[in-house]
Design a protein around this motif. Sequence first.
Motif, short mmCIF file in Angstrom:
data_model
loop_
_atom_site.label_atom_id
_atom_site.label_comp_id
_atom_site.label_asym_id
_atom_site.label_seq_id
_atom_site.Cartn_x
_atom_site.Cartn_y
_atom_site.Cartn_z
N HIS A 146 -4.81 0.57 9.76
CA HIS A 146 -3.85 1.68 9.56
C HIS A 146 -4.56 2.99 9.21
N ARG B 103 -3.92 16.38 10.42
CA ARG B 103 -3.14 15.55 9.51
C ARG B 103 -4.06 15.19 8.36
N MET C 36 -4.50 7.27 1.20
CA MET C 36 -3.87 5.95 1.29
C MET C 36 -4.68 4.92 0.50
N ASP D 26 7.69 0.08 6.41
CA ASP D 26 7.14 1.39 6.02
C ASP D 26 8.36 2.21 5.59
N HIS E 224 4.15 0.61 2.17
CA HIS E 224 4.33 -0.64 2.91
C HIS E 224 4.86 -1.60 1.87
N THR F 39 5.90 -1.87 10.68
CA THR F 39 4.60 -2.02 9.99
C THR F 39 3.50 -1.17 10.59
N THR F 40 3.59 -0.90 11.88
CA THR F 40 2.53 -0.05 12.48
C THR F 40 3.10 1.33 12.81
N GLY F 41 4.10 1.76 12.04
CA GLY F 41 4.59 3.12 12.18
C GLY F 41 5.90 3.22 12.95
N GLU F 42 6.29 4.47 13.27
CA GLU F 42 7.60 4.69 13.88
C GLU F 42 7.68 4.01 15.25
N ARG G 253 0.87 11.83 3.49
CA ARG G 253 0.23 12.67 4.49
C ARG G 253 0.98 13.98 4.64
N SER H 73 0.85 -1.21 0.00
CA SER H 73 0.00 0.00 0.00
C SER H 73 0.87 1.25 0.00
N ARG I 138 4.97 13.30 4.36
CA ARG I 138 5.63 12.00 4.43
C ARG I 138 4.89 11.09 3.47
N ARG J 200 10.57 2.54 8.72
CA ARG J 200 9.81 2.35 9.96
C ARG J 200 9.19 0.95 9.95
N SER K 93 4.85 7.33 2.01
CA SER K 93 5.40 6.02 2.41
C SER K 93 4.76 4.87 1.64
N ARG L 289 0.86 5.56 0.95
CA ARG L 289 0.20 6.58 1.79
C ARG L 289 0.96 7.89 1.66
P1 ADP Z 1 2.94 9.50 10.58
O1 ADP Z 1 4.22 10.08 10.08
O2 ADP Z 1 1.81 9.64 9.62
O3 ADP Z 1 2.58 9.96 11.95
P2 ADP Z 1 3.34 6.95 11.81
O4 ADP Z 1 4.69 6.29 11.75
O5 ADP Z 1 2.90 7.61 13.08
O6 ADP Z 1 3.25 7.94 10.60
O7 ADP Z 1 2.24 5.85 11.35
C1 ADP Z 1 0.90 6.26 11.35
C2 ADP Z 1 0.06 5.14 10.78
O8 ADP Z 1 0.21 5.13 9.36
C3 ADP Z 1 0.47 3.74 11.25
O9 ADP Z 1 -0.71 2.99 11.50
C4 ADP Z 1 1.15 3.15 10.05
O10 ADP Z 1 1.00 1.76 9.99
C5 ADP Z 1 0.36 3.78 8.93
N1 ADP Z 1 1.08 3.78 7.64
C6 ADP Z 1 2.17 4.50 7.31
N2 ADP Z 1 2.51 4.26 6.03
C7 ADP Z 1 1.59 3.38 5.53
C8 ADP Z 1 1.39 2.74 4.26
N3 ADP Z 1 2.20 2.99 3.21
N4 ADP Z 1 0.33 1.89 4.14
C9 ADP Z 1 -0.48 1.64 5.18
N5 ADP Z 1 -0.36 2.21 6.41
C10 ADP Z 1 0.67 3.07 6.56
#
Ligand code: ADP
Length: 357
Positions: free
Chosen positions: A185, A229, A233, A324, A284, A311-314, A126, A122, A280, A309, A282, A124
């Motif tokens: 996500h 934000r 995505m 990510d 996955h 899978t569930t973010g930083e 933002r 996927s 940002r 990063r 990104s 995304r």
């Molecule tokens: P942000 O910089 O938007 O704050 P985070 O690292 O806090 O990013 O992650 C925020 C959410 O975005 C997390 O649930 C992460 O899994 C999701 N996310 C980031 N990139 C992708 C992507 N390419 N596909 C799906 N979910 C994503």
Amino acid sequence: NKDKEMLKEMEERYKKLAASNSKSLLKKHLTKKIFDNLKTKTTPKFNSSLIHCISSGLCHHDSGVGLYAPDPEAYKVFAELFDPVIQDYHKGFKKEDKQPASCFGKGRDFENLDPDGQFIVSTRVRCGRAIKGFPFNPCLRENTYKELESKICKALIKLTGEHKGIYMPLTGMDQDLQKKLIDDHLLFKPGDRFLDSAGATRFWPAGRGIFLNDAKNFMIWCNEEDHIRIISMEKGGDLGRVYDRMAWGEEALGKHIEFNRDERLGFLTFCPTNLGTSIRASVHIKLPSLMDQPEELKKLAEKYRLQIRGTTGEHTEAVGGVHDISNQRRLGLTEYEVIKEMHEGIKGLIEAECKAK
Ligand code: ADP
Ligand code: DAR
Ligand code: MG
């Protein structure tokens, strides 16, 4: 008195950070000289002080950065600390540099990164936005969070076409729905310890929520880390289409809300890592061969200025080999250039993955 007590405690915590083996940009750039120059300064409008900026990094030595702006003026009053951290993170944006005028360009310039769907799960894109006149988390009271939320909602109901959707406040949200939105996500996770120590989770969940369009490929987060934000995505690697949907959403929202954009730093955000374009982008992505060669991957990430990063973010690990991967720089280049830099970087990684097979 109380101020003396606060100062003494901050000095103790600073000494501990200085003596630690922390790799944070705060530890790297907060020299004793800068600490002493800034420790009694306050911002004129919201009376923020140095502890509001550095508390998270003093608390968590495993921070990557550890520095936040309690209000927009902090970037000027505490510039002696913010400028070197900004220059380091955004790879060379010096204190005399200026963010270029916004230039979004056209998403169609960027071809699908993975038309056969071999690598990318996927994509995304933002950006963050602050509402002019308002400070950031440490200075927000419960009623101000709610005031921000109602200003944002008044603009959200004006969104049309593919951006039309519904706003769901976190207050009173069904727990199963909340878990599903997070697992998909779509929604931010609560209780990030770095944000906690930065004074960004007070009065939670008052004023926080998520706007989701009907197709569930465009969302707006309200008062997570930033006031706003704006997120687009979807499955697959069509970066151009995902980028356009975010850009058009930002433009539509900007018609009803006055965003806080600084002459030199571009769009202002709570964290200095998100200044400028605040974008940002990104993917996955699964790169099994490259993931088996961490040194090679690290070199490539540096070459293409990419950040990796989990899978569930930083601050999370990759699950099932899904990483990510996104642009690192957000300041010192236009929106178009940020997307171009990320597009070229991901193409480079996929080429390297095919060679490494
Ligand atoms: P942000 O910089 O938007 O704050 P985070 O690292 O806090 O990013 O992650 C925020 C959410 O975005 C997390 O649930 C992460 O899994 C999701 N996310 C980031 N990139 C992708 C992507 N390419 N596909 C799906 N979910 C994503
Ligand atoms: N807690 C910060 C994260 C810095 C960048 N990410 C943001 N702003 N969400 C750290 O220093 O780890
Ligand atoms: Mg985040």
